[in-house]
Design a protein around this motif. Sequence first.
Motif, PDB file in Angstrom:
ATOM      1  N   ARG A  61      80.475  58.618 -36.029  1.00 47.34           N
ATOM      2  CA  ARG A  61      81.025  57.274 -35.897  1.00 47.34           C
ATOM      3  C   ARG A  61      81.007  56.511 -37.214  1.00 47.34           C
ATOM      4  NH1 ARG A  61      77.482  54.942 -31.236  1.00 47.34           N
ATOM      5  NH2 ARG A  61      75.967  56.083 -32.448  1.00 47.34           N
ATOM      6  N   GLY A  62      79.991  56.727 -38.026  1.00 50.29           N
ATOM      7  CA  GLY A  62      79.901  55.998 -39.283  1.00 50.29           C
ATOM      8  C   GLY A  62      79.792  54.505 -39.051  1.00 50.29           C
ATOM      9  N   GLY A  63      80.211  53.738 -40.033  1.00 51.52           N
ATOM     10  CA  GLY A  63      80.199  52.296 -39.895  1.00 51.52           C
ATOM     11  C   GLY A  63      78.867  51.687 -40.252  1.00 51.52           C
ATOM     12  N   LEU A  64      78.704  50.439 -39.846  1.00 51.40           N
ATOM     13  CA  LEU A  64      77.529  49.651 -40.177  1.00 51.40           C
ATOM     14  C   LEU A  64      76.594  49.559 -38.976  1.00 51.40           C
ATOM     15  CD1 LEU A  64      79.403  46.599 -41.751  1.00 51.40           C
ATOM     16  CD2 LEU A  64      78.399  48.531 -42.980  1.00 51.40           C
ATOM     17  N   VAL A  65      75.302  49.640 -39.229  1.00 50.60           N
ATOM     18  CA  VAL A  65      74.303  49.300 -38.232  1.00 50.60           C
ATOM     19  C   VAL A  65      73.770  47.939 -38.655  1.00 50.60           C
ATOM     20  CG1 VAL A  65      72.054  49.868 -37.249  1.00 50.60           C
ATOM     21  CG2 VAL A  65      73.703  51.690 -37.719  1.00 50.60           C
ATOM     22  N   VAL A  66      73.787  46.986 -37.729  1.00 47.23           N
ATOM     23  CA  VAL A  66      73.396  45.624 -38.064  1.00 47.23           C
ATOM     24  C   VAL A  66      72.343  45.105 -37.092  1.00 47.23           C
ATOM     25  CG1 VAL A  66      75.599  45.070 -39.140  1.00 47.23           C
ATOM     26  CG2 VAL A  66      75.274  44.594 -36.719  1.00 47.23           C
ATOM     27  N   PHE A  67      71.552  44.171 -37.586  1.00 42.83           N
ATOM     28  CA  PHE A  67      70.576  43.451 -36.774  1.00 42.83           C
ATOM     29  C   PHE A  67      70.965  41.979 -36.830  1.00 42.83           C
ATOM     30  CE2 PHE A  67      68.555  47.273 -38.255  1.00 42.83           C
ATOM     31  CZ  PHE A  67      67.984  47.771 -37.092  1.00 42.83           C
ATOM     32  N   TYR A 103      66.941  35.992 -29.551  1.00 41.15           N
ATOM     33  CA  TYR A 103      67.153  37.422 -29.364  1.00 41.15           C
ATOM     34  C   TYR A 103      67.347  38.102 -30.709  1.00 41.15           C
ATOM     35  CZ  TYR A 103      67.831  37.062 -24.330  1.00 41.15           C
ATOM     36  OH  TYR A 103      67.640  36.863 -22.991  1.00 41.15           O
ATOM     37  N   LEU A 104      66.965  39.362 -30.760  1.00 44.03           N
ATOM     38  CA  LEU A 104      67.325  40.242 -31.861  1.00 44.03           C
ATOM     39  C   LEU A 104      68.286  41.271 -31.271  1.00 44.03           C
ATOM     40  CD1 LEU A 104      67.098  41.419 -34.717  1.00 44.03           C
ATOM     41  CD2 LEU A 104      65.102  42.705 -33.924  1.00 44.03           C
ATOM     42  N   VAL A 105      69.487  41.314 -31.809  1.00 45.29           N
ATOM     43  CA  VAL A 105      70.528  42.211 -31.312  1.00 45.29           C
ATOM     44  C   VAL A 105      70.744  43.311 -32.343  1.00 45.29           C
ATOM     45  CG1 VAL A 105      72.982  42.373 -30.698  1.00 45.29           C
ATOM     46  CG2 VAL A 105      71.650  40.355 -30.036  1.00 45.29           C
ATOM     47  N   ARG A 106      70.794  44.531 -31.874  1.00 40.67           N
ATOM     48  CA  ARG A 106      71.141  45.669 -32.731  1.00 40.67           C
ATOM     49  C   ARG A 106      72.551  46.090 -32.339  1.00 40.67           C
ATOM     50  NH1 ARG A 106      67.800  50.939 -34.368  1.00 40.67           N
ATOM     51  NH2 ARG A 106      69.554  52.209 -35.015  1.00 40.67           N
ATOM     52  N   ALA A 107      73.393  46.312 -33.340  1.00 37.77           N
ATOM     53  CA  ALA A 107      74.781  46.665 -33.037  1.00 37.77           C
ATOM     54  C   ALA A 107      75.322  47.601 -34.110  1.00 37.77           C
ATOM     55  CB  ALA A 107      75.640  45.409 -32.956  1.00 37.77           C
ATOM     56  N   ARG A 108      76.451  48.186 -33.789  1.00 33.71           N
ATOM     57  CA  ARG A 108      77.172  49.047 -34.720  1.00 33.71           C
ATOM     58  C   ARG A 108      78.583  48.486 -34.838  1.00 33.71           C
ATOM     59  NH1 ARG A 108      76.701  54.203 -36.778  1.00 33.71           N
ATOM     60  NH2 ARG A 108      74.817  54.600 -35.623  1.00 33.71           N
ATOM     61  N   ALA A 109      79.051  48.386 -36.088  1.00 37.75           N
ATOM     62  CA  ALA A 109      80.408  47.897 -36.336  1.00 37.75           C
ATOM     63  C   ALA A 109      81.086  48.860 -37.304  1.00 37.75           C
ATOM     64  CB  ALA A 109      80.376  46.494 -36.920  1.00 37.75           C
ATOM     65  N   ALA A 110      82.355  49.118 -37.081  1.00 33.46           N
ATOM     66  CA  ALA A 110      83.081  50.086 -37.907  1.00 33.46           C
ATOM     67  C   ALA A 110      83.152  49.650 -39.363  1.00 33.46           C
ATOM     68  CB  ALA A 110      84.496  50.292 -37.355  1.00 33.46           C
ATOM     69  N   PRO A 112      83.161  45.642 -42.072  1.00 31.35           N
ATOM     70  CA  PRO A 112      82.890  44.197 -42.073  1.00 31.35           C
ATOM     71  C   PRO A 112      83.855  43.392 -41.191  1.00 31.35           C
ATOM     72  CG  PRO A 112      82.643  45.068 -44.284  1.00 31.35           C
ATOM     73  CD  PRO A 112      83.211  46.187 -43.445  1.00 31.35           C
ATOM     74  N   ALA A 113      85.099  43.788 -41.118  1.00 33.88           N
ATOM     75  CA  ALA A 113      86.050  43.062 -40.265  1.00 33.88           C
ATOM     76  C   ALA A 113      85.658  43.167 -38.795  1.00 33.88           C
ATOM     77  CB  ALA A 113      87.467  43.589 -40.478  1.00 33.88           C
ATOM     78  N   ALA A 114      85.222  44.341 -38.365  1.00 37.38           N
ATOM     79  CA  ALA A 114      84.784  44.521 -36.975  1.00 37.38           C
ATOM     80  C   ALA A 114      83.502  43.732 -36.713  1.00 37.38           C
ATOM     81  CB  ALA A 114      84.571  45.999 -36.675  1.00 37.38           C
ATOM     82  N   LEU A 115      82.634  43.648 -37.709  1.00 41.02           N
ATOM     83  CA  LEU A 115      81.422  42.841 -37.574  1.00 41.02           C
ATOM     84  C   LEU A 115      81.796  41.368 -37.409  1.00 41.02           C
ATOM     85  CD1 LEU A 115      78.394  42.351 -37.605  1.00 41.02           C
ATOM     86  CD2 LEU A 115      78.482  42.476 -40.112  1.00 41.02           C
ATOM     87  N   ASP A 116      82.752  40.901 -38.173  1.00 42.97           N
ATOM     88  CA  ASP A 116      83.209  39.521 -38.068  1.00 42.97           C
ATOM     89  C   ASP A 116      83.717  39.232 -36.649  1.00 42.97           C
ATOM     90  OD1 ASP A 116      83.969  36.891 -39.111  1.00 42.97           O
ATOM     91  OD2 ASP A 116      86.022  37.632 -38.919  1.00 42.97           O
ATOM     92  N   ASN A 141      60.754  54.475 -42.616  1.00 43.31           N
ATOM     93  CA  ASN A 141      59.810  55.377 -41.975  1.00 43.31           C
ATOM     94  C   ASN A 141      60.466  56.635 -41.415  1.00 43.31           C
ATOM     95  OD1 ASN A 141      61.114  53.971 -39.951  1.00 43.31           O
ATOM     96  ND2 ASN A 141      59.351  54.018 -38.579  1.00 43.31           N
ATOM     97  N   ARG A 142      61.742  56.584 -41.136  1.00 47.71           N
ATOM     98  CA  ARG A 142      62.484  57.732 -40.621  1.00 47.71           C
ATOM     99  C   ARG A 142      63.848  57.730 -41.295  1.00 47.71           C
ATOM    100  NH1 ARG A 142      61.359  59.677 -35.385  1.00 47.71           N
ATOM    101  NH2 ARG A 142      62.834  61.257 -35.984  1.00 47.71           N
ATOM    102  N   PRO A 143      63.942  58.226 -42.532  1.00 48.61           N
ATOM    103  CA  PRO A 143      65.223  58.129 -43.261  1.00 48.61           C
ATOM    104  C   PRO A 143      66.380  58.825 -42.556  1.00 48.61           C
ATOM    105  CG  PRO A 143      63.605  59.432 -44.477  1.00 48.61           C
ATOM    106  CD  PRO A 143      62.908  58.871 -43.279  1.00 48.61           C
ATOM    107  N   ASP A 144      66.079  59.698 -41.592  1.00 50.22           N
ATOM    108  CA  ASP A 144      67.153  60.379 -40.875  1.00 50.22           C
ATOM    109  C   ASP A 144      67.655  59.573 -39.683  1.00 50.22           C
ATOM    110  OD1 ASP A 144      64.676  60.769 -39.616  1.00 50.22           O
ATOM    111  OD2 ASP A 144      65.388  62.530 -38.566  1.00 50.22           O
ATOM    112  N   ARG A 145      67.034  58.429 -39.395  1.00 54.31           N
ATOM    113  CA  ARG A 145      67.383  57.657 -38.193  1.00 54.31           C
ATOM    114  C   ARG A 145      67.722  56.217 -38.553  1.00 54.31           C
ATOM    115  NH1 ARG A 145      67.688  61.743 -34.949  1.00 54.31           N
ATOM    116  NH2 ARG A 145      65.787  62.737 -34.303  1.00 54.31           N
ATOM    117  N   ILE A 146      68.898  55.784 -38.221  1.00 49.74           N
ATOM    118  CA  ILE A 146      69.254  54.355 -38.278  1.00 49.74           C
ATOM    119  C   ILE A 146      70.094  54.057 -37.062  1.00 49.74           C
ATOM    120  CG2 ILE A 146      70.650  52.619 -39.401  1.00 49.74           C
ATOM    121  CD1 ILE A 146      69.396  53.116 -41.868  1.00 49.74           C
TER     122      ILE A 146
END
Length: 146
Positions: A61-67, A103-110, A112-116, A141-146
């Motif tokens: 999927r790639g993209g951005l992982v955001v908090f 709240y703290l929300v974790r999300a994935r966006a394709a 910056p435009a999708a994040l917006d 702590n887990r470089p293989d996991r985001i």
Amino acid sequence: MDRLDREILGILQQDARISYRDLGVRVGLSANAAADRVRRMRRDGVIRGFTVLVDPAADTRGGLVVFIDVTLRLDTTNDAFEQAITRLPGITEAVHVTGAYDYLVRARAADPAALDVLLRRLKTEAGVAQSSTRIALRAANRPDRI
């Protein structure tokens, strides 16, 4: 919930696919007794579901992982917010927290435009008054996991 229930929850968080037999062995119960406890915790709402963790190497999927830290509008209830975010694409987790934000929300966006778009929808559709967004670069702590 007693000590055994908490121990079972800890094991299930590590491996939700463990057999009742193996779960029972690990906590000192029969397979049937372990299964009964899991069923009771599901019925009581302690266990609300099981999660599939995808290996990032297999994740294309790639993209951005955001908090996203969010503060709700005064006219928005927690229940309304939690229900609204189930309809928003990309949100993978939302945790009600203490502190300056609600709240703290974790999300994935394709991108910056999708994040917006997601941030705008949080405000218009989920009752968010204010947000602060951070982009994950890597997990220390887990470089293989985001």
